[in-house]
Motif scaffolding. Structure first.
Motif, short mmCIF file in Angstrom:
data_model
loop_
_atom_site.label_atom_id
_atom_site.label_comp_id
_atom_site.label_asym_id
_atom_site.label_seq_id
_atom_site.Cartn_x
_atom_site.Cartn_y
_atom_site.Cartn_z
N ASP A 129 0.83 -1.21 0.00
CA ASP A 129 0.00 0.00 0.00
C ASP A 129 0.86 1.26 0.00
N ILE A 130 1.93 1.24 0.77
CA ILE A 130 2.82 2.40 0.84
C ILE A 130 3.48 2.65 -0.51
N ALA A 131 3.93 1.56 -1.15
CA ALA A 131 4.56 1.69 -2.47
C ALA A 131 3.56 2.25 -3.48
N SER A 132 2.32 1.76 -3.43
CA SER A 132 1.27 2.23 -4.34
C SER A 132 0.97 3.70 -4.10
N LEU A 133 0.89 4.08 -2.82
CA LEU A 133 0.56 5.46 -2.46
C LEU A 133 1.68 6.41 -2.85
N GLU A 134 2.93 6.00 -2.64
CA GLU A 134 4.07 6.85 -3.00
C GLU A 134 4.13 7.04 -4.52
N SER A 135 3.80 5.99 -5.26
CA SER A 135 3.76 6.09 -6.72
C SER A 135 2.68 7.07 -7.16
N LYS A 136 1.51 6.97 -6.53
CA LYS A 136 0.41 7.86 -6.86
C LYS A 136 0.74 9.30 -6.49
N LEU A 137 1.42 9.47 -5.37
CA LEU A 137 1.81 10.81 -4.94
C LEU A 137 2.77 11.44 -5.94
N SER A 138 3.67 10.65 -6.48
CA SER A 138 4.59 11.14 -7.51
C SER A 138 3.83 11.57 -8.75
N GLU A 139 2.78 10.83 -9.10
CA GLU A 139 1.96 11.20 -10.26
C GLU A 139 1.25 12.52 -10.02
N ILE A 140 0.71 12.69 -8.81
CA ILE A 140 0.01 13.94 -8.47
C ILE A 140 0.96 15.12 -8.57
N LYS A 141 2.17 14.96 -8.01
CA LYS A 141 3.15 16.05 -8.03
C LYS A 141 3.55 16.37 -9.47
N ALA A 142 3.71 15.34 -10.29
CA ALA A 142 4.08 15.55 -11.69
C ALA A 142 2.99 16.31 -12.43
N LYS A 143 1.73 15.96 -12.16
CA LYS A 143 0.61 16.65 -12.81
C LYS A 143 0.54 18.11 -12.36
N GLU A 144 0.78 18.35 -11.07
CA GLU A 144 0.74 19.71 -10.55
C GLU A 144 1.85 20.56 -11.18
N MET A 145 3.04 19.97 -11.32
CA MET A 145 4.15 20.70 -11.93
C MET A 145 3.86 21.01 -13.39
N SER A 146 3.26 20.03 -14.07
CA SER A 146 2.93 20.23 -15.48
C SER A 146 1.89 21.31 -15.65
N ALA A 147 0.90 21.31 -14.74
CA ALA A 147 -0.16 22.31 -14.84
C ALA A 147 0.34 23.71 -14.52
N SER A 148 1.39 23.78 -13.69
CA SER A 148 1.92 25.10 -13.30
C SER A 148 2.75 25.75 -14.41
N LYS A 149 3.16 24.93 -15.38
CA LYS A 149 3.95 25.46 -16.49
C LYS A 149 3.02 25.82 -17.64
N GLN A 150 3.09 27.06 -18.10
CA GLN A 150 2.22 27.50 -19.19
C GLN A 150 2.75 27.01 -20.53
N ASP A 151 1.82 26.76 -21.44
CA ASP A 151 2.16 26.31 -22.79
C ASP A 151 2.69 27.50 -23.60
N PRO A 152 3.92 27.42 -24.15
CA PRO A 152 4.49 28.54 -24.93
C PRO A 152 3.58 28.95 -26.09
N ASP A 153 2.96 27.99 -26.76
CA ASP A 153 2.07 28.32 -27.87
C ASP A 153 0.87 29.11 -27.39
N ARG A 154 0.38 28.75 -26.22
CA ARG A 154 -0.77 29.47 -25.67
C ARG A 154 -0.39 30.90 -25.32
N ILE A 155 0.80 31.08 -24.75
CA ILE A 155 1.25 32.44 -24.40
C ILE A 155 1.35 33.30 -25.66
N LEU A 156 1.92 32.72 -26.73
CA LEU A 156 2.07 33.47 -27.99
C LEU A 156 0.71 33.85 -28.56
#
Length: 201
Positions: A129-156
């Protein structure tokens, strides 16, 4: 009984339930649940270490009892073969006592062994369960980081849209100034408000 009293709850728990409503489960909530699992695992480890000693003693006592029964069986056989019925009866009486003691020792051994088996099962479940949860937590953090970065095409695109709006507004104001003799003040203000509203969209 400690952590063993929660055996059924721990084994029946579904770590995936934490993500059933993922939009309402932030990183803080996941970390709190993860900390709870790690705390349970620590208790499992501590209790396992404590029971190991008891398990070894129970196993040794039971094995010694079985060995004693086998030894007395041999003595009875030898005494009977040699015609020493008195000794044979003594060994038989002793054997009955050892067998009675063996029933109690076996029950204790099986009980402690059951506890050890349950602790092992909880250990494996919690680690998974801990391994599964840590893996899921990494996914959440990755999604949050991706969402925080704006798309260069969108900015243009947004910059181009804003530039077009400024040019259009400037042209409109210039046209209003040229035709100010034919337009009322209210009409000029209405057009200005129209473009101002567009800037808020």
């Amino acid at each position: 009984m400690g952590i063993l009293s929660r055996f059924k709850d721990i084994m029946a728990s579904n770590v995936n339930a934490v993500f059933n409503k993922e939009d309402k489960r932030n990183e803080k909530t996941v970390r709190k649940y993860l900390d709870s699992l790690k705390s349970d695992l620590g208790q499992v480890y501590s209790e396992t270490e404590a029971i190991k000693v008891e398990y070894k003693r129970a196993r040794m006592a039971y094995d010694d009892n079985v060995a004693e029964q086998e030894k007395l069986d041999r003595y009875i056989m030898k005494a009977s073969e040699s015609g020493d019925t008195a000794s044979a009866r003594q060994y038989e009486a002793r054997l009955e006592s050892v067998k009675e003691e063996g029933v109690t020792l076996k029950q204790k051994y099986e009980m402690v062994k059951g506890d050890m088996d349950n602790l092992t099962a909880m250990n494996d479940k919690l680690r998974d369960d801990i391994a599964s949860l840590e893996s899921k937590l990494s996914e959440i953090k990755a999604k949050e980081m991706s969402a925080s970065k704006q798309d260069p095409d969108r900015i243009l695109t947004e910059m181009n849209d804003k530039a077009d709006y400024i040019i259009d507004k400037a042209n409109a104001m210039e046209e209003l100034n040229r035709s100010s003799g034919q337009s009322s003040y209210d009409e000029v203000e209405a057009l200005a408000e129209k473009y101002d509203d567009m800037s808020d969209e």
